[in-house]
Motif scaffolding. Structure first.
Motif, PDB file in Angstrom:
ATOM      1  N   GLY A 158       1.244  -1.135   0.262  1.00 20.63           N
ATOM      2  CA  GLY A 158      -0.070  -0.175   0.229  1.00 20.63           C
ATOM      3  C   GLY A 158       1.025   0.848   0.221  1.00 20.63           C
ATOM      4  N   ILE A 159      -0.084   2.155   0.617  1.00 23.95           N
ATOM      5  CA  ILE A 159       0.952   3.779   0.120  1.00 23.95           C
ATOM      6  C   ILE A 159       0.500   4.760   1.850  1.00 23.95           C
ATOM      7  N   GLY A 160       2.227   4.648   2.122  1.00 27.14           N
ATOM      8  CA  GLY A 160       1.796   5.004   3.739  1.00 27.14           C
ATOM      9  C   GLY A 160       2.055   6.760   3.157  1.00 27.14           C
ATOM     10  N   PHE A 161       1.158   7.533   3.782  1.00 27.67           N
ATOM     11  CA  PHE A 161       1.220   8.671   3.587  1.00 27.67           C
ATOM     12  C   PHE A 161       1.025  10.135   4.487  1.00 27.67           C
ATOM     13  N   SER A 162       1.841  10.727   4.619  1.00 27.20           N
ATOM     14  CA  SER A 162       2.149  12.117   5.788  1.00 27.20           C
ATOM     15  C   SER A 162       1.781  13.147   5.228  1.00 27.20           C
ATOM     16  N   LEU A 163       1.502  14.548   5.413  1.00 24.08           N
ATOM     17  CA  LEU A 163       1.864  15.638   5.601  1.00 24.08           C
ATOM     18  C   LEU A 163       1.886  16.512   6.495  1.00 24.08           C
ATOM     19  N   PHE A 164       2.742  17.536   6.496  1.00 22.76           N
ATOM     20  CA  PHE A 164       2.780  17.947   7.332  1.00 22.76           C
ATOM     21  C   PHE A 164       2.820  19.752   6.578  1.00 22.76           C
ATOM     22  N   GLU A 165       3.123  20.858   7.426  1.00 22.79           N
ATOM     23  CA  GLU A 165       3.201  22.090   7.050  1.00 22.79           C
ATOM     24  C   GLU A 165       3.943  22.708   8.067  1.00 22.79           C
ATOM     25  N   LEU A 166       5.275  23.524   7.235  1.00 20.62           N
ATOM     26  CA  LEU A 166       5.469  24.417   8.754  1.00 20.62           C
ATOM     27  C   LEU A 166       5.947  25.801   8.132  1.00 20.62           C
ATOM     28  N   ARG A 167       5.337  26.430   9.690  1.00 26.01           N
ATOM     29  CA  ARG A 167       4.652  27.822   9.942  1.00 26.01           C
ATOM     30  C   ARG A 167       6.152  28.441  10.594  1.00 26.01           C
ATOM     31  N   LYS A 168       6.867  29.050  10.104  1.00 24.37           N
ATOM     32  CA  LYS A 168       7.504  30.199  11.177  1.00 24.37           C
ATOM     33  C   LYS A 168       9.192  28.453  10.727  1.00 24.37           C
ATOM     34  N   ASN A 169       8.615  28.163  12.369  1.00 22.86           N
ATOM     35  CA  ASN A 169      10.088  27.376  12.824  1.00 22.86           C
ATOM     36  C   ASN A 169       9.191  26.611  13.472  1.00 22.86           C
ATOM     37  N   THR A 170       8.049  25.896  13.350  1.00 27.35           N
ATOM     38  CA  THR A 170       7.260  24.995  13.396  1.00 27.35           C
ATOM     39  C   THR A 170       6.465  24.453  13.082  1.00 27.35           C
ATOM     40  N   ALA A 171       6.364  23.031  12.761  1.00 25.03           N
ATOM     41  CA  ALA A 171       5.799  22.259  12.401  1.00 25.03           C
ATOM     42  C   ALA A 171       3.951  21.716  12.830  1.00 25.03           C
ATOM     43  N   PHE A 172       3.824  21.747  11.984  1.00 24.05           N
ATOM     44  CA  PHE A 172       2.194  21.102  12.121  1.00 24.05           C
ATOM     45  C   PHE A 172       1.291  19.837  11.721  1.00 24.05           C
ATOM     46  N   ASP A 173       1.319  18.671  12.312  1.00 27.75           N
ATOM     47  CA  ASP A 173       1.090  17.494  11.875  1.00 27.75           C
ATOM     48  C   ASP A 173      -0.885  17.458  10.896  1.00 27.75           C
ATOM     49  N   LEU A 174      -0.263  17.241   9.500  1.00 22.97           N
ATOM     50  CA  LEU A 174      -2.068  17.431   9.035  1.00 22.97           C
ATOM     51  C   LEU A 174      -2.994  16.687   9.241  1.00 22.97           C
ATOM     52  N   LEU A 175      -2.437  15.943   9.546  1.00 26.77           N
ATOM     53  CA  LEU A 175      -2.907  14.040   9.447  1.00 26.77           C
ATOM     54  C   LEU A 175      -3.320  13.965  11.246  1.00 26.77           C
ATOM     55  N   ASN A 176      -2.881  14.673  11.780  1.00 24.59           N
ATOM     56  CA  ASN A 176      -3.029  14.619  13.461  1.00 24.59           C
ATOM     57  C   ASN A 176      -3.633  15.729  14.376  1.00 24.59           C
ATOM     58  N   GLY A 177      -4.784  16.114  12.985  1.00 25.47           N
ATOM     59  CA  GLY A 177      -5.771  17.395  13.624  1.00 25.47           C
ATOM     60  C   GLY A 177      -5.299  18.703  13.901  1.00 25.47           C
ATOM     61  N   ARG A 178      -3.958  19.326  12.857  1.00 33.20           N
ATOM     62  CA  ARG A 178      -3.136  19.898  13.464  1.00 33.20           C
ATOM     63  C   ARG A 178      -2.476  19.960  14.522  1.00 33.20           C
ATOM     64  N   LYS A 179      -1.642  19.019  14.687  1.00 30.89           N
ATOM     65  CA  LYS A 179      -0.816  19.351  16.090  1.00 30.89           C
ATOM     66  C   LYS A 179       0.364  19.526  15.750  1.00 30.89           C
ATOM     67  N   GLU A 180       0.868  20.679  16.692  1.00 30.97           N
ATOM     68  CA  GLU A 180       2.039  21.214  16.593  1.00 30.97           C
ATOM     69  C   GLU A 180       3.440  20.310  16.868  1.00 30.97           C
ATOM     70  N   VAL A 254       5.671   3.141  -0.477  1.00 29.79           N
ATOM     71  CA  VAL A 254       5.442   2.337  -0.448  1.00 29.79           C
ATOM     72  C   VAL A 254       5.958   1.591   0.620  1.00 29.79           C
ATOM     73  N   ILE A 255       4.121   0.796   1.083  1.00 28.21           N
ATOM     74  CA  ILE A 255       4.714  -0.098   2.519  1.00 28.21           C
ATOM     75  C   ILE A 255       3.516  -1.402   2.672  1.00 28.21           C
ATOM     76  N   ASN A 256       4.067  -1.877   3.832  1.00 28.91           N
ATOM     77  CA  ASN A 256       3.083  -3.380   3.375  1.00 28.91           C
ATOM     78  C   ASN A 256       2.772  -3.264   5.599  1.00 28.91           C
ATOM     79  N   ARG A 257       2.178  -4.112   6.273  1.00 27.77           N
ATOM     80  CA  ARG A 257       1.709  -4.188   7.508  1.00 27.77           C
ATOM     81  C   ARG A 257       2.961  -4.755   8.347  1.00 27.77           C
ATOM     82  N   ARG A 258       3.766  -5.274   7.613  1.00 23.56           N
ATOM     83  CA  ARG A 258       4.891  -5.806   8.001  1.00 23.56           C
ATOM     84  C   ARG A 258       5.435  -4.704   8.255  1.00 23.56           C
ATOM     85  N   LEU A 259       6.443  -3.737   7.954  1.00 20.41           N
ATOM     86  CA  LEU A 259       7.156  -2.403   7.942  1.00 20.41           C
ATOM     87  C   LEU A 259       6.135  -1.715   9.408  1.00 20.41           C
ATOM     88  N   MET A 260       5.540  -1.672   8.571  1.00 21.73           N
ATOM     89  CA  MET A 260       4.373  -0.431   9.674  1.00 21.73           C
ATOM     90  C   MET A 260       4.716  -0.799  11.294  1.00 21.73           C
TER      91      MET A 260
END
Length: 460
Positions: A158-180, A254-260
């Motif tokens: 399958g496909i492992g998907f991650s997405l975050f944004e950088l604003r100033k000096n902080t990253a925000f996890d968009l897959l986790n409620g935009r947690k800092e 590209v991932i599988n359950r064993r790798l996760m």
């Protein structure tokens, strides 16, 4: 499909190809006219394309011409499907061999970066952003690979998907409620994005890594992307009021359950190590402090009435070493899972970076960019964005010329991209310079082309 393209087919390590994409004029820009520009093929040892742009500065009729820095130039008539076929499609076979490829969209606000990388139409195949078009192709290829009749669900790709944004000096996890999240450099010399800290039973401390969502179908990934992008921050730029004010970094792996599960075991072993390591440190400090006392003059001197219990310290350190070994064993298991992949595509990555819009407030010759009302915070963000983009250029310059020291620490952006530059291996890195043909945006367009040509010449 009409694409101006060079004939250079040579590839080598540490090379970044630079493309240009002209967006169409918007309805409100039709009356002001289009910047006259043309693509020029240059014949030399490594053929590339130049761009010539007519000046829009009163009294200056001399056109600006770039050096031969661009691999291909896509015009306003080329849709996202054309861009995908020209730039991304050639990288898919490399991903299916376990390589890593990265794609950066650079340009001023309103030039079409987000439309190119993410897209705004998630259904129309010709308008899918590059990340969705790539994931659709990858799922199709993975389904073909997995159609060998195997019943092992742990090996299903399958496909492992991650997405975050950088604003100033902080990253925000968009897959986790935009947690800092926090951008940190670890003892291993690598940059880590650390999420929230969770206290568990038994004194365990779990530091959550950046969320990676396992997706087993294209529809599931597309839905995750739509939901997570709704949390991305926007604000006023020097061009318009709804500009992306962050750098968005999207990774497909590209991932599988064993790798996760193997990676989850590493996080679990690390959480077990934290209280043991803290206890070893506390015991060492406690014993060292008992072995000292203050003299009459107020200085710290050895305490003759106490003998440091070295056995206690050694026992705590030995316990810490056992837990460190468990972490190392879990990390080795991850490597074993990756190396045991019979197909060879497990761990292959595609990274798409939608850079925040470059800010150009005023240009030489007295012509100013279109200015919208910005808050002091938005002006400060604009300065930080330009600092990040300058740092990225310096990293690309050093990386492409194989310098021994690459200045990844110049900004949080270059720190988090360190893995993707260092891990490219026999993959590719690509920059897509998006530009507007509108005459009113000539200064910003010219600056974007100058930036892209510097990067292209450096890495050619």
């Amino acid at each position: 499909m009409v694409v101006a393209k060079s004939t250079n087919q040579n590839n080598h390590d540490n090379k970044l190809d630079v493309y240009v994409r002209w967006r169409p004029l918007s309805g409100s820009e039709l009356t002001e006219g289009r910047i006259n520009q043309q693509s020029i093929a240059v014949n030399h040892a490594s053929p590339s394309l130049c761009i010539s742009v007519d000046s829009q500065i009163p009294g200056n009729t001399r056109p600006w011409r770039s050096p031969p820095a661009f691999k291909a130039i896509l015009g306003h008539q080329n849709d996202n499907a054309d861009v995908y076929e020209t730039i991304v499609a050639p990288a898919i076979p490399r991903i299916l061999k376990g390589s890593s490829c990265s794609f950066f969209a650079y340009g001023h606000s309103g030039s079409g970066k987000t439309h190119t990388i993410v897209g705004y139409d998630y259904e129309d195949g010709s308008q899918l952003g590059l990340c969705l078009a790539a994931s659709q192709k990858l799922f199709s290829a993975l389904e073909s690979i997995g159609s060998d009749g195997t019943e092992d669900e742990y090996a299903r790709l399958g496909i492992g998907f991650s997405l975050f944004e950088l604003r100033k000096n902080t990253a925000f996890d968009l897959l986790n409620g935009r947690k800092e999240c926090h951008v940190r450099e670890g003892a291993d010399g690598k940059t880590h994005i650390r999420g929230q800290t969770e206290m568990l039973d038994g004194g365990k401390v779990r530091v959550h890594p950046l969320t990676q969502r396992a997706c087993w179908t294209f529809d599931a990934l597309r839905e995750e992307l739509k939901q997570s992008l709704s949390m991305r921050a926007v604000g006023s730029s020097s061009i318009h009021d709804q500009s992306s004010r962050t750098h968005a970094v999207l990774k497909l792996e590209v991932i599988n359950r064993r790798l996760m599960e193997a990676r989850e075991a590493v996080v679990e072993r690390e959480s077990e190590l934290v209280p043991v390591g803290k206890r070893a440190t506390d015991i060492s400090i406690e014993e060292q402090m008992k072995g000292l006392m203050k003299s009459a003059e107020g200085a710290w001197v050895p305490n003759p009435g106490y003998q440091i219990n070295q056995q206690r310290i050694d026992m705590a350190e030995a316990e810490k070493a056992r837990y460190e070994a468990r972490v190392a064993s879990a990390e080795e298991h991850v490597k074993d899972v990756l190396s045991s992949d019979q197909v060879g595509c497990l761990g292959g990555k595609m990274v798409f970076v939608d850079l925040a819009g470059a800010e150009y407030q005023a240009e030489k010759g007295g012509q100013a960019s279109v200015m919208k009302r910005q808050t002091p915070q938005e002006r400060q963000e604009g300065r930080q964005i330009n600092t990040d983009l300058l740092a990225l250029k310096e990293v690309i310059r050093a990386w492409s010329t194989r310098q021994t020291r690459i200045p990844f620490r110049l900004s949080p952006l270059t720190m988090v991209l360190r893995e993707h530059f260092a891990g490219t291996g026999n993959g590719t890195s690509t920059m897509i310079v998006t530009v507007s043909p509108a005459k009113s945006q000539y200064p910003a367009t010219l600056n974007s082309l100058k930036y892209g040509s510097l990067v292209g010449m450096t890495s050619s």
